[in-house]
Design a protein around this motif. Sequence first.
Motif, PDB file in Angstrom:
ATOM      1  N   SER A   6     -24.062  15.492  -4.709  1.00 58.48           N
ATOM      2  CA  SER A   6     -25.501  15.272  -5.132  1.00 58.48           C
ATOM      3  C   SER A   6     -26.252  16.248  -3.852  1.00 58.48           C
ATOM      4  O   SER A   6     -27.465  16.329  -3.912  1.00 58.48           O
ATOM      5  CB  SER A   6     -25.875  13.999  -5.144  1.00 58.48           C
ATOM      6  N   VAL A   7     -25.639  16.600  -2.828  1.00 58.06           N
ATOM      7  CA  VAL A   7     -26.431  17.273  -1.471  1.00 58.06           C
ATOM      8  C   VAL A   7     -26.237  18.729  -1.897  1.00 58.06           C
ATOM      9  O   VAL A   7     -25.247  19.156  -2.224  1.00 58.06           O
ATOM     10  CB  VAL A   7     -25.771  16.866  -0.166  1.00 58.06           C
ATOM     11  N   PRO A   8     -27.399  19.343  -1.897  1.00 55.14           N
ATOM     12  CA  PRO A   8     -27.261  20.600  -2.378  1.00 55.14           C
ATOM     13  C   PRO A   8     -26.331  21.605  -1.469  1.00 55.14           C
ATOM     14  O   PRO A   8     -25.780  22.667  -1.959  1.00 55.14           O
ATOM     15  CB  PRO A   8     -28.974  21.343  -2.064  1.00 55.14           C
ATOM     16  N   TYR A  47     -27.066  15.951  10.759  1.00 52.75           N
ATOM     17  CA  TYR A  47     -27.364  14.934   9.759  1.00 52.75           C
ATOM     18  C   TYR A  47     -27.654  15.272   8.193  1.00 52.75           C
ATOM     19  O   TYR A  47     -28.623  16.153   8.161  1.00 52.75           O
ATOM     20  CB  TYR A  47     -28.403  13.881  10.118  1.00 52.75           C
ATOM     21  N   VAL A  48     -27.305  14.966   7.102  1.00 56.04           N
ATOM     22  CA  VAL A  48     -27.530  15.441   5.888  1.00 56.04           C
ATOM     23  C   VAL A  48     -28.023  14.127   5.192  1.00 56.04           C
ATOM     24  O   VAL A  48     -27.651  12.968   5.071  1.00 56.04           O
ATOM     25  CB  VAL A  48     -26.405  15.666   5.199  1.00 56.04           C
ATOM     26  N   LEU A  49     -29.453  14.345   5.035  1.00 56.83           N
ATOM     27  CA  LEU A  49     -29.915  12.908   4.108  1.00 56.83           C
ATOM     28  C   LEU A  49     -29.576  13.094   2.924  1.00 56.83           C
ATOM     29  O   LEU A  49     -29.748  13.787   2.183  1.00 56.83           O
ATOM     30  CB  LEU A  49     -31.747  13.082   4.329  1.00 56.83           C
ATOM     31  N   VAL A  50     -29.070  11.870   2.337  1.00 53.01           N
ATOM     32  CA  VAL A  50     -28.836  11.294   1.197  1.00 53.01           C
ATOM     33  C   VAL A  50     -29.628  10.723   0.323  1.00 53.01           C
ATOM     34  O   VAL A  50     -29.822  11.015  -0.762  1.00 53.01           O
ATOM     35  CB  VAL A  50     -27.277  10.550   1.441  1.00 53.01           C
ATOM     36  N   GLU A  51     -30.469   9.597   1.211  1.00 56.00           N
ATOM     37  CA  GLU A  51     -31.446   8.905   0.288  1.00 56.00           C
ATOM     38  C   GLU A  51     -32.400   8.675   1.458  1.00 56.00           C
ATOM     39  O   GLU A  51     -32.390   8.448   2.539  1.00 56.00           O
ATOM     40  CB  GLU A  51     -30.955   7.631  -0.125  1.00 56.00           C
ATOM     41  N   GLY A  52     -33.871   8.518   1.033  1.00 61.04           N
ATOM     42  CA  GLY A  52     -34.987   8.283   1.643  1.00 61.04           C
ATOM     43  C   GLY A  52     -35.720   9.467   2.322  1.00 61.04           C
ATOM     44  O   GLY A  52     -35.089  10.494   1.968  1.00 61.04           O
ATOM     45  N   GLY A  71     -36.348  15.029   2.917  1.00 61.95           N
ATOM     46  CA  GLY A  71     -35.942  13.924   1.675  1.00 61.95           C
ATOM     47  C   GLY A  71     -34.435  14.299   1.405  1.00 61.95           C
ATOM     48  O   GLY A  71     -33.658  14.992   2.263  1.00 61.95           O
ATOM     49  N   ALA A  72     -33.784  13.688   0.619  1.00 61.90           N
ATOM     50  CA  ALA A  72     -32.441  13.966   0.151  1.00 61.90           C
ATOM     51  C   ALA A  72     -32.028  15.288  -0.090  1.00 61.90           C
ATOM     52  O   ALA A  72     -32.632  16.143  -0.507  1.00 61.90           O
ATOM     53  CB  ALA A  72     -32.280  12.997  -1.218  1.00 61.90           C
ATOM     54  N   ALA A  99     -27.678   8.368   5.474  1.00 59.12           N
ATOM     55  CA  ALA A  99     -27.367   9.894   6.000  1.00 59.12           C
ATOM     56  C   ALA A  99     -25.921  10.086   6.318  1.00 59.12           C
ATOM     57  O   ALA A  99     -25.235   9.176   6.342  1.00 59.12           O
ATOM     58  CB  ALA A  99     -28.138  10.210   7.028  1.00 59.12           C
ATOM     59  N   LEU A 100     -25.384  11.088   6.083  1.00 56.58           N
ATOM     60  CA  LEU A 100     -24.107  11.587   6.522  1.00 56.58           C
ATOM     61  C   LEU A 100     -24.320  12.333   8.022  1.00 56.58           C
ATOM     62  O   LEU A 100     -24.845  13.176   8.001  1.00 56.58           O
ATOM     63  CB  LEU A 100     -23.410  12.680   5.579  1.00 56.58           C
ATOM     64  N   ARG A 101     -23.412  11.800   8.910  1.00 55.45           N
ATOM     65  CA  ARG A 101     -23.458  12.445  10.377  1.00 55.45           C
ATOM     66  C   ARG A 101     -22.131  13.101  10.390  1.00 55.45           C
ATOM     67  O   ARG A 101     -21.370  12.711  10.128  1.00 55.45           O
ATOM     68  CB  ARG A 101     -23.671  11.063  11.341  1.00 55.45           C
TER      69      ARG A 101
END
Length: 150
Positions: A6-8, A47-52, A71-72, A99-101
Motif C-alpha cells: 500500500s506504500v507508493p 521512516y515510511v508513514l503507513v497510517e496517520g 500522510g500515508a 510507520a516503518l522504520r
Amino acid sequence: MDLLRSVPIFAGIEPSRLKLIAFTADSIAYRAGQVLVRQGQPGDAAYVLVEGEAEVSVETASGDYVVATLGAGDVVGEISILCDSPRTATVTASTDVSALRVRKDSFLQLLRQFPEIAVEVMRTLAERLTHSNEELVRARNLAASRDNEA
C-alpha cells in the motif's frame, strides 16, 4: 506484505522482494504529539508513514514553522541518511501514526538493490524542493509587503 504494497515507493516491487524489505524494517507507532525525528539530530533511519499524519517543522528565530503535512506513503528522514548530515527538520505526529522504520544501512541497500525505490525517493525529494521554494517565495513576499506597510 499488504501493508508494504500500500506504500507508493514499494508498490511496484515483486512480493518475494517485499519480504526482504519487511524483514529489514521495524513497525513502530507514535501517538499524536510524539516526535519521530528532531531537527539537528543525526539521522540513523528513514521512516515510511503507513497510517496517520505528521507535521514537518523547522526552527526559526520566531519559533517553529510548519512547512509540510505528511500522510500515508510519505517518507521522512531520508535526507540526513543520503547526505550524511543532521536532520533538517522536526517531524511530529499530528494524529496517531504507524510507520516503518528502516535503518540507514538497510535503506541505502534498498536504494542500491531496487532502482525503482531510488527513483521514487528522488521524485519525492524534488517535490519537496519545489514546495520549499514556493514557501520561500511566499515568505519573502509577505516580508516585503510588511516592510512596505511600515
